[in-house]
Design a protein around this motif. Structure first.
Motif, PDB file in Angstrom:
ATOM      1  N   ILE A 238      -4.592  -4.530  -0.041  1.00  0.00           N
ATOM      2  CA  ILE A 238      -4.799  -4.880  -1.216  1.00  0.00           C
ATOM      3  C   ILE A 238      -6.369  -5.421  -1.511  1.00  0.00           C
ATOM      4  CG2 ILE A 238      -4.572  -6.464  -2.592  1.00  0.00           C
ATOM      5  CD1 ILE A 238      -1.170  -7.410  -1.902  1.00  0.00           C
TER       6      ILE A 238
ATOM      7  N   SER B 208      -9.123  -8.885  -6.285  1.00  0.00           N
ATOM      8  CA  SER B 208      -7.081  -8.576  -5.005  1.00  0.00           C
ATOM      9  C   SER B 208      -6.594  -9.779  -5.612  1.00  0.00           C
ATOM     10  CB  SER B 208      -7.835  -9.525  -4.038  1.00  0.00           C
ATOM     11  OG  SER B 208      -8.813  -9.045  -3.440  1.00  0.00           O
TER      12      SER B 208
ATOM     13  N   SER C 261       1.190  -1.578   0.247  1.00  0.00           N
ATOM     14  CA  SER C 261      -0.592  -0.051  -0.366  1.00  0.00           C
ATOM     15  C   SER C 261       0.559   0.833  -0.130  1.00  0.00           C
ATOM     16  CB  SER C 261      -1.067   0.283   1.438  1.00  0.00           C
ATOM     17  OG  SER C 261       0.097   0.787   1.911  1.00  0.00           O
TER      18      SER C 261
ATOM     19  N   ASP D  16      -9.813  -5.441 -11.664  1.00  0.00           N
ATOM     20  CA  ASP D  16      -9.198  -6.071 -10.647  1.00  0.00           C
ATOM     21  C   ASP D  16     -10.327  -6.977  -9.281  1.00  0.00           C
ATOM     22  OD1 ASP D  16      -6.828  -5.251 -12.013  1.00  0.00           O
ATOM     23  OD2 ASP D  16      -6.282  -3.746 -10.695  1.00  0.00           O
TER      24      ASP D  16
ATOM     25  N   ILE E 255      -9.553  -2.352  -2.521  1.00  0.00           N
ATOM     26  CA  ILE E 255     -11.102  -2.203  -3.811  1.00  0.00           C
ATOM     27  C   ILE E 255     -11.715  -2.668  -2.760  1.00  0.00           C
ATOM     28  CG2 ILE E 255     -11.744  -4.450  -5.237  1.00  0.00           C
ATOM     29  CD1 ILE E 255      -9.098  -5.570  -5.279  1.00  0.00           C
TER      30      ILE E 255
ATOM     31  N   LEU F  67      -5.100  -7.986  -8.102  1.00  0.00           N
ATOM     32  CA  LEU F  67      -4.173  -7.259  -7.861  1.00  0.00           C
ATOM     33  C   LEU F  67      -2.619  -6.962  -6.977  1.00  0.00           C
ATOM     34  CD1 LEU F  67      -4.372  -4.396  -7.795  1.00  0.00           C
ATOM     35  CD2 LEU F  67      -5.835  -4.009  -5.896  1.00  0.00           C
TER      36      LEU F  67
ATOM     37  N   THR G   3      -3.093   2.240  -5.853  1.00  0.00           N
ATOM     38  CA  THR G   3      -2.372   1.930  -4.521  1.00  0.00           C
ATOM     39  C   THR G   3      -0.966   1.757  -4.970  1.00  0.00           C
ATOM     40  OG1 THR G   3      -2.163  -0.513  -3.186  1.00  0.00           O
ATOM     41  CG2 THR G   3      -2.873  -0.784  -5.499  1.00  0.00           C
TER      42      THR G   3
ATOM     43  N   HIS H 163     -17.376  -4.277  -5.344  1.00  0.00           N
ATOM     44  CA  HIS H 163     -16.374  -4.069  -4.609  1.00  0.00           C
ATOM     45  C   HIS H 163     -15.783  -5.585  -3.553  1.00  0.00           C
ATOM     46  CE1 HIS H 163     -16.481  -0.650  -6.544  1.00  0.00           C
ATOM     47  NE2 HIS H 163     -17.181   0.420  -5.875  1.00  0.00           N
TER      48      HIS H 163
ATOM     49  N   ILE I 198      -5.308   0.863  -9.880  1.00  0.00           N
ATOM     50  CA  ILE I 198      -6.444  -0.280  -9.777  1.00  0.00           C
ATOM     51  C   ILE I 198      -7.687  -0.335 -10.849  1.00  0.00           C
ATOM     52  CG2 ILE I 198      -8.047  -1.560  -7.940  1.00  0.00           C
ATOM     53  CD1 ILE I 198      -6.430  -0.260  -5.535  1.00  0.00           C
ATOM     54  N   GLU I 199      -7.658  -0.846 -11.526  1.00  0.00           N
ATOM     55  CA  GLU I 199      -8.581  -0.790 -12.417  1.00  0.00           C
ATOM     56  C   GLU I 199     -10.007  -1.717 -12.210  1.00  0.00           C
ATOM     57  OE1 GLU I 199      -7.301  -0.438 -14.936  1.00  0.00           O
ATOM     58  OE2 GLU I 199      -5.746   0.099 -15.016  1.00  0.00           O
TER      59      GLU I 199
END
Length: 313
Positions: free
Chosen positions: A120, A161, A109, A159, A124, A164, A131, A222, A155-156
């Motif tokens: 992570i 976890s 982070s 994405d 998200i 990412l 990040t 999310h 962060i797309e």
């Protein structure tokens, strides 16, 4: 080249170790957690770091406590310039931190945001747009050390976890080597963290995986992304658990109450959420079955699907 000892445990750390070995040099010693039961078969398997290190013929210590006199003595015997830590899973005490000139930690982070165990996933879940990786000097207080170097990563919207973690592991290895080069230059510049900006990323629990359909579709989206591949967000269909692997927010508004189902029985299944929003299910996993697309699911359960409201447990 600086001599170093590497401490890490999961695949995030093994990717960083691979980067170090391929683009810098190999460690004098690798320290990781002991082999544990993993997967559905509960087979005892070594950690990802242990597996990567042994494949390269590196010396490995597997321990529940890196602070024991025996482990500290073995690390001291390597005469390290650096101790490098990535997702090790144990707190290091002052005796170990004081062994080399620098003890560096790779944190996923942009500190001081998201100190703690799950940076992570929380990034998200909280809809952060960016990040990154922070290379910090390790101190006794959790993730509070001064920052040597930090690099951002967007962060797309797609994405999870899982994706990412992979991106940040690659960036973590690159950024760590950048930090090592700064130390080699003889004039590394560490900057203190702004304590007024500190936030914490608490550990993810299985209890957080249950979906509350009164939330908006965006928030549930999310949650699903943040909790994949573990512990995986789920809801209840009748008496069975249905894991949500991939979803998307729908443009249409929801005509029903939160938890109501909309489907054409062939290719789409949507759930009404809070604030009249709708979530489309794309890929799911029924209890005791393999993952499947929503079309496969509707085809397999046609005539037997329980079309009723999905309620939170």
């Amino acid at each position: 080249m600086l001599r170093y000892v590497f401490l890490g445990t999961p695949d995030f750390a093994s990717a960083i170790l691979e980067n170090l070995c391929n683009r810098y040099c190999v460690p004098e010693l690798v320290v990781t957690q002991p082999a544990r039961e993993r997967g559905r078969g509960r087979n005892v398997e070594p950690t990802d770091v242990a597996r990567a290190a042994l494949a390269k013929g590196l010396p490995v210590i597997e321990t529940d406590n890196a602070n024991t006199p025996e482990v500290v003595a073995k690390i001291r015997a390597t005469n390290p310039d650096l101790i490098l830590v990535a997702a090790f899973g144990q707190l290091l005490k002052e005796e170990l931190l004081a062994l080399p000139k620098y003890c560096l930690n790779v944190h996923a982070s942009l500190l001081p945001r998201y100190r703690g165990a799950a940076p992570i996933q929380r990034a998200i879940w909280n809809e952060d747009k960016v990040t990154g990786i922070s290379i910090q000097k390790m101190v006794k207080k959790l993730d509070a050390g001064d920052i040597l170097v930090a690099r951002e990563l967007p962060i797309e919207s797609t994405d999870t976890s899982e994706s990412l973690f992979k991106k940040l592991a690659e960036l973590g290895g690159e950024t760590l080597i950048e930090g090592i080069k700064l130390i080699e230059s003889g004039n590394p510049q560490f900057r203190p963290q702004d304590e007024s900006l500190v936030t914490y990323a608490k550990k993810i629990t299985k209890e957080e995986a249950v979906i509350d359909w009164h939330q908006t579709a965006t928030l549930i989206h999310h949650q699903v992304r943040a909790l994949y591949p573990w512990p995986v967000a789920y809801t209840e269909v009748g008496r069975e658990r249905l894991k949500l692997l991939e979803v998307r927010t729908a443009l249409r508004t929801a005509p029903g109450k939160p938890g109501d189902i909309q489907t054409d029985h062939r290719s789409f299944l949507s759930i009404s959420c809070g604030d009249q929003t709708t979530l489309d299910l794309l890929r799911i996993q029924p209890e005791n079955r393999k993952p499947m697309t929503i079309s496969e699911y509707l085809s397999a359960f046609r005539g037997h699907y329980p079309y009723h409201r999905m309620e939170r447990l």
